[in-house]
Each structure stands twice: as structure tokens, then as C-alpha cells.
Enzyme design. Structure first.
Site, PDB file in Angstrom:
ATOM      1  CE  LYS A 158      32.523 -30.398 -30.198  1.00  0.00           C
ATOM      2  NZ  LYS A 158      31.183 -30.033 -30.651  1.00  0.00           N
TER       3      LYS A 158
ATOM      4  N   GLY B  81      11.915 -26.307 -23.021  1.00  0.00           N
ATOM      5  CA  GLY B  81      12.987 -25.349 -23.268  1.00  0.00           C
ATOM      6  C   GLY B  81      12.646 -24.448 -24.441  1.00  0.00           C
ATOM      7  CB  VAL B  82      10.587 -21.629 -25.092  1.00  0.00           C
ATOM      8  CG1 VAL B  82       9.548 -22.532 -25.712  1.00  0.00           C
ATOM      9  CG2 VAL B  82      10.215 -21.336 -23.638  1.00  0.00           C
ATOM     10  N   GLY B  83      14.331 -21.672 -25.568  1.00  0.00           N
ATOM     11  CA  GLY B  83      15.489 -20.801 -25.773  1.00  0.00           C
ATOM     12  C   GLY B  83      15.658 -20.507 -27.247  1.00  0.00           C
ATOM     13  CG  ASN B  84      19.380 -18.908 -28.699  1.00  0.00           C
ATOM     14  OD1 ASN B  84      18.853 -17.799 -28.707  1.00  0.00           O
ATOM     15  ND2 ASN B  84      20.543 -19.140 -28.123  1.00  0.00           N
ATOM     16  CB  VAL B  85      16.696 -24.481 -30.938  1.00  0.00           C
ATOM     17  CG1 VAL B  85      16.007 -25.446 -31.902  1.00  0.00           C
ATOM     18  CG2 VAL B  85      18.146 -24.271 -31.362  1.00  0.00           C
TER      19      VAL B  85
ATOM     20  CE1 TYR C  40       8.516 -17.294 -28.090  1.00  0.00           C
ATOM     21  CE2 TYR C  40       9.744 -16.376 -29.948  1.00  0.00           C
ATOM     22  CZ  TYR C  40       8.642 -16.363 -29.105  1.00  0.00           C
ATOM     23  OH  TYR C  40       7.642 -15.429 -29.283  1.00  0.00           O
TER      24      TYR C  40
HETATM   25  P1  NAD Z   1      19.439 -22.325 -25.267  1.00  0.00           P
HETATM   26  O1  NAD Z   1      20.342 -22.297 -24.084  1.00  0.00           O
HETATM   27  O2  NAD Z   1      19.209 -21.056 -26.019  1.00  0.00           O
HETATM   28  O3  NAD Z   1      18.003 -22.880 -24.859  1.00  0.00           O
HETATM   29  C1  NAD Z   1      17.812 -23.913 -23.949  1.00  0.00           C
HETATM   30  C2  NAD Z   1      16.657 -23.504 -23.056  1.00  0.00           C
HETATM   31  O4  NAD Z   1      16.360 -24.587 -22.185  1.00  0.00           O
HETATM   32  C3  NAD Z   1      16.987 -22.304 -22.172  1.00  0.00           C
HETATM   33  O5  NAD Z   1      15.978 -21.326 -22.314  1.00  0.00           O
HETATM   34  C4  NAD Z   1      17.042 -22.889 -20.779  1.00  0.00           C
HETATM   35  O6  NAD Z   1      16.591 -21.983 -19.776  1.00  0.00           O
HETATM   36  C5  NAD Z   1      16.097 -24.076 -20.895  1.00  0.00           C
HETATM   37  N1  NAD Z   1      16.314 -25.118 -19.903  1.00  0.00           N
HETATM   38  C6  NAD Z   1      17.473 -25.539 -19.356  1.00  0.00           C
HETATM   39  N2  NAD Z   1      17.251 -26.518 -18.480  1.00  0.00           N
HETATM   40  C7  NAD Z   1      15.914 -26.741 -18.462  1.00  0.00           C
HETATM   41  C8  NAD Z   1      15.059 -27.620 -17.750  1.00  0.00           C
HETATM   42  N3  NAD Z   1      15.535 -28.465 -16.850  1.00  0.00           N
HETATM   43  N4  NAD Z   1      13.740 -27.563 -18.000  1.00  0.00           N
HETATM   44  C9  NAD Z   1      13.245 -26.698 -18.891  1.00  0.00           C
HETATM   45  N5  NAD Z   1      13.995 -25.827 -19.599  1.00  0.00           N
HETATM   46  C10 NAD Z   1      15.312 -25.843 -19.361  1.00  0.00           C
HETATM   47  O7  NAD Z   1      20.020 -23.453 -26.218  1.00  0.00           O
HETATM   48  P2  NAD Z   1      19.617 -23.736 -27.742  1.00  0.00           P
HETATM   49  O8  NAD Z   1      20.655 -23.157 -28.619  1.00  0.00           O
HETATM   50  O9  NAD Z   1      18.183 -23.385 -27.953  1.00  0.00           O
HETATM   51  O10 NAD Z   1      19.800 -25.316 -27.813  1.00  0.00           O
HETATM   52  C11 NAD Z   1      18.832 -26.191 -27.269  1.00  0.00           C
HETATM   53  C12 NAD Z   1      19.288 -27.636 -27.451  1.00  0.00           C
HETATM   54  O11 NAD Z   1      19.458 -27.911 -28.840  1.00  0.00           O
HETATM   55  C13 NAD Z   1      20.637 -27.950 -26.806  1.00  0.00           C
HETATM   56  O12 NAD Z   1      20.620 -29.290 -26.357  1.00  0.00           O
HETATM   57  C14 NAD Z   1      21.610 -27.813 -27.948  1.00  0.00           C
HETATM   58  O13 NAD Z   1      22.766 -28.589 -27.750  1.00  0.00           O
HETATM   59  C15 NAD Z   1      20.782 -28.361 -29.091  1.00  0.00           C
HETATM   60  N6  NAD Z   1      21.233 -27.889 -30.403  1.00  0.00           N
HETATM   61  C16 NAD Z   1      21.241 -26.553 -30.675  1.00  0.00           C
HETATM   62  C17 NAD Z   1      21.661 -26.114 -31.933  1.00  0.00           C
HETATM   63  C18 NAD Z   1      21.652 -24.646 -32.278  1.00  0.00           C
HETATM   64  O14 NAD Z   1      21.741 -24.326 -33.470  1.00  0.00           O
HETATM   65  N7  NAD Z   1      21.528 -23.742 -31.308  1.00  0.00           N
HETATM   66  C19 NAD Z   1      22.073 -27.048 -32.903  1.00  0.00           C
HETATM   67  C20 NAD Z   1      22.024 -28.416 -32.603  1.00  0.00           C
HETATM   68  C21 NAD Z   1      21.600 -28.819 -31.346  1.00  0.00           C
END
Ligand code: NAD
Length: 356
Positions: A80, A185-189, A191
Site C-alpha cells: 500500500k 448503498g446502491v453506488g458503483n458496486v 447498484y
Molecule cells: P460508491 O461510493 O460508489 O458507493 C457507495 C454508496 O453508498 C454511495 O452511493 C453512497 O451514497 C452510499 N452511502 C454512503 N453512506 C451511506 C449510508 N450511511 N447509508 C446508505 N448509503 C450510504 O462506492 P463503491 O465503489 O460502490 O464501494 C462500495 C463499498 O465497497 C466500499 O466500502 C468500498 O470500499 C467497497 N469496495 C469497492 C470496490 C470497488 O471495486 N469499487 C472493491 C472492493 C471493495
């Protein structure tokens, strides 16, 4: 600042401190273990309150990457890097270039990827001075669409595979039709996971702090919107945390009705004892770093030669690893998080560890 007696120091192989007066760059790179291959891990830029905080983060996170890559059977070790500074104020092209030069000094021992405070564009700037940056190449994504390095589709697919394995183990069913799943949480992952679940016929309940994200899931996937306060205690079969860390804690666990927890969030357990607490409550916890490894698997193949079918097959092996964890946990009546750590250690500590 002590290193070898630091509470987070765990036989890290290498720790490098870099500074560049001209650009104000201050960075630390930690290589935890390279038994399985070069150390890969994110380059985080964060406004740390102290150098001590930065050191703690880089020691802890680099170790986590060793466990994650080993459990995913990748030919990678754990590392890291952290850049000390506010990304909105202190980031500049010159600073990123200086970081690229430092990365290059590490030889092939550490490969940086994007993380909090850095973007694919930032890594591309660093890449002017080193080949040891990952996740920046345009390629065919897991969904067959062109992808600019975003690991989210692969993470979401791996999480879906892992969720299916957990449901089969705990609820004894292959078919997800009508299965009630709460997605926090329906963000990148989240959703994309919800898309896979909807396609498999699951009944979705979603929440997010951004209402437009919730609305998209309601309109596109037929999900039911619930409040952020309700989601953890919902009467569902599966809880899929895809937003925040530390959501499995002394307060939330007694309220959880789901029999399975399977989601992508990092560091879901607030403290180590919550692992056992979930087992005592009859809840199958799917260790977060095992189920969310799809993204790093995808990045790995970018380096060794991308092959869509091999990437898919490797991501699908997350299900096999989880089955091994679940079975070992049942056979020895131990929590799944503890068993996952044990299995990861077997995979990186044994010199004869097979590297795929
Ligand atoms: P993201 O920011 O795109 O999505 C997270 C979503 O959670 C957002 O839409 C945000 O508005 C929502 N959120 C935040 N706080 C909240 C709450 N209190 N209640 C409800 N919703 C809330 O992030 P991501 O890339 O989708 O990652 C999601 C999780 O997965 C993170 O913990 C990240 O570390 C983990 N992760 C992601 C990846 C990846 O490839 N993106 C890989 C490994 C782990």
C-alpha cells in the site's frame, strides 16, 4: 515514530519513506509480503492528522492486501502507499509525477492502484515514470463493455457469486427467485450487484444517502426504497452492505434478521469479536475481503494478460473459496472471519503455496 515495535507492524518486508521538497510530496510505501508475487495495493492520498496516522494506515492496509490477494489465489503480495496531504489542496501534476518516480525506485516490488483521494487519471500521470501502476488500461470489462480500469463491475459480479454461495450454504437454495435482499448503498458496486440480483429474480430493498441512486434502483430494477435507519433490521433473507465499514457492531448485530450477510463493503466488522457474535446469532457472515475480491482479480489480469474467460472463471472461484471457509467454520465451530484469515495465511505463508 517507532516502526518495528508499532502495534500494526506484522513482519512487513519493507517500508519506504519518500519526500520531495519541490512539490511538497511526502509519501510512505509499505510492502507487507511478497511470497506470492509483487505487492499490489492502492495509493491513498489523505489529509492525515499526523505522520503517525499515515504510518498506521499504510502498515494496516498493506497487510490487508496480502490476505486479500492470497485468499483470491492471485500471484500477488500485499502493499500500500499513502501520500500525506489533502487531495483537493495539495495534489498537483508535479506531485503525482514525483510519486511516479518514487514508485519506480521500488523496482518491481510494489504496484500502485487507485484508492481514496487518487483517480485513474492520477495513476496515469504517475505512470509516465513507472510501469508499476495498475488499473489504468482500457480493456473489455467483465460485462463485455469497454472499461477504463474501474474495478466496480468485477467487484459486483464477485459479490453476486459469493452471495449465491452463501445463500446455498445457509438457506439451502440455488434459486434466488423471490429471495429478499436488502442492499445498503446502491453506488458503483451496490447498484450493479442489485442488477445481478434483479436479473436472478430476487426481491430488492435498497437505501442510499443519495435519493437519485435509490430512485434509479426503484425505477430500473423494481426495488423497494427503505430508509437508511431501517435497512439493517429489515426482515429479509440477505443483507448486502455496499456502503460503509464498521456497520456490524454491538448495536446493529442484535437487530439483524437476515440469516446471511454478503456485501462488498470493506471492514464490515467494527471489531474482531463481532465475527463470533454473528455466528452465535446464527447469521452467516461472508468475509468482506473474500467476497469483494473481484476488482483485484480483474486488475491482476490486466497485468498478466487480459483474457475475458479466465477473468470470469477466476472471479467465479470466489464461490469455491467461500465454500471452503463455510465448511471449515462449521466443522470447527468457529467464526467465518477467523477461518478466512487462517486460510489466507496458509496461502501466503507456506513457501510451496501454489500461485495461479
Ligand atoms: P460508491 O461510493 O460508489 O458507493 C457507495 C454508496 O453508498 C454511495 O452511493 C453512497 O451514497 C452510499 N452511502 C454512503 N453512506 C451511506 C449510508 N450511511 N447509508 C446508505 N448509503 C450510504 O462506492 P463503491 O465503489 O460502490 O464501494 C462500495 C463499498 O465497497 C466500499 O466500502 C468500498 O470500499 C467497497 N469496495 C469497492 C470496490 C470497488 O471495486 N469499487 C472493491 C472492493 C471493495
Amino acid at each position: 515514530m517507532s516502526v518495528f515495535s508499532h502495534p500494526e507492524f506484522d513482519q512487513h518486508e519493507q517500508l519506504n519513506f519518500f519526500s520531495d521538497k519541490a512539490t511538497g510530496l511526502k509519501a510512505i510505501i509499505a510492502v507487507h509480503n511478497t511470497n506470492r508475487g509483487p505487492a499490489l495495493g492502492g495509493c491513498r492520498m489523505w489529509n492525515y492528522a499526523s505522520d503517525e496516522d499515515a504510518l498506521r494506515d499504510v502498515l494496516r492496509l498493506s497487510k490487508g492486501m496480502t490476505y486479500k490477494s492470497a485468499l483470491a489465489n492471485l500471484g500477488l503480495g500485499g502493499g500500500k502507499s499513502v501520500i500525506i496531504g489533502d487531495p483537493r489542496q495539495h495534489k498537483s501534476e508535479a506531485l503525482l509525477e514525483a510519486m511516479g518516480r518514487f514508485l519506480n525506485m521500488m523496482g518491481d516490488r510494489y504496484i500502485a492502484a487507485e484508492d481514496s483521494g487518487t483517480s485513474v487519471a492520477d495513476l496515469t500521470v504517475m505512470g509516465r515514470h513507472t510501469r508499476n501502476v495498475a488499473g489504468i488500461t482500457e480493456r473489455t470489462g467483465i460485462d463485455g463493455q469497454p472499461c477504463n480500469g474501474d474495478p466496480s463491475p468485477a467487484t459486483a459480479y464477485g459479490t453476486f457469486v459469493g452471495l449465491r454461495a452463501a445463500v446455498k450454504h445457509r438457506l439451502g437454495r440455488d434459486d434466488l427467485r423471490g429471495l429478499k435482499v436488502a442492499v445498503q448503498g446502491v453506488g458503483n458496486v451496490g447498484y450493479r450487484l442489485a442488477q445481478h440480483l434483479a436479473a436472478a429474480g430476487a426481491e430488492l430493498y435498497v437505501t442510499d444517502i443519495h435519493q437519485d441512486q435509490v430512485q434509479r434502483a426503484v425505477e430500473q430494477l423494481g426495488a423497494t426504497a427503505v430508509s437508511a435507519e431501517q435497512i439493517l433490521a429489515l426482515d429479509v433473507d440477505v443483507l448486502a452492505p455496499c456502503a460503509l465499514g464498521a456497520i456490524l457492531n454491538d448495536i446493529s448485530i442484535p437487530q439483524i434478521k437476515a440469516r446471511v450477510i454478503a456485501g462488498a463493503s470493506n471492514n464490515q466488522l467494527a471489531a474482531p469479536h463481532h465475527d463470533a457474535m454473528l455466528r452465535q446469532q446464527g447469521i452467516l457472515y461472508t468475509p468482506d475481503y473474500a467476497i469483494n475480491a473481484g476488482g483485484i482479480i480483474d486488475i491482476y489480469y490486466e497485468r498478466v494478460g487480459h483474457d475475458h474467460q479466465r477473468v470470469l472463471a477466476h472471479i467465479e472461484s470466489i464461490g469455491d473459496t467461500l465454500n471452503e471457509i463455510f465448511q471449515r467454520a462449521d466443522a470447527s465451530d468457529r467464526p467465518t472471519g477467523e477461518v478466512a484469515n487462517e486460510l489466507a495465511e496458509e496461502r501466503f505463508l507456506k513457501p510451496e503455496a501454489v500461485v495461479v
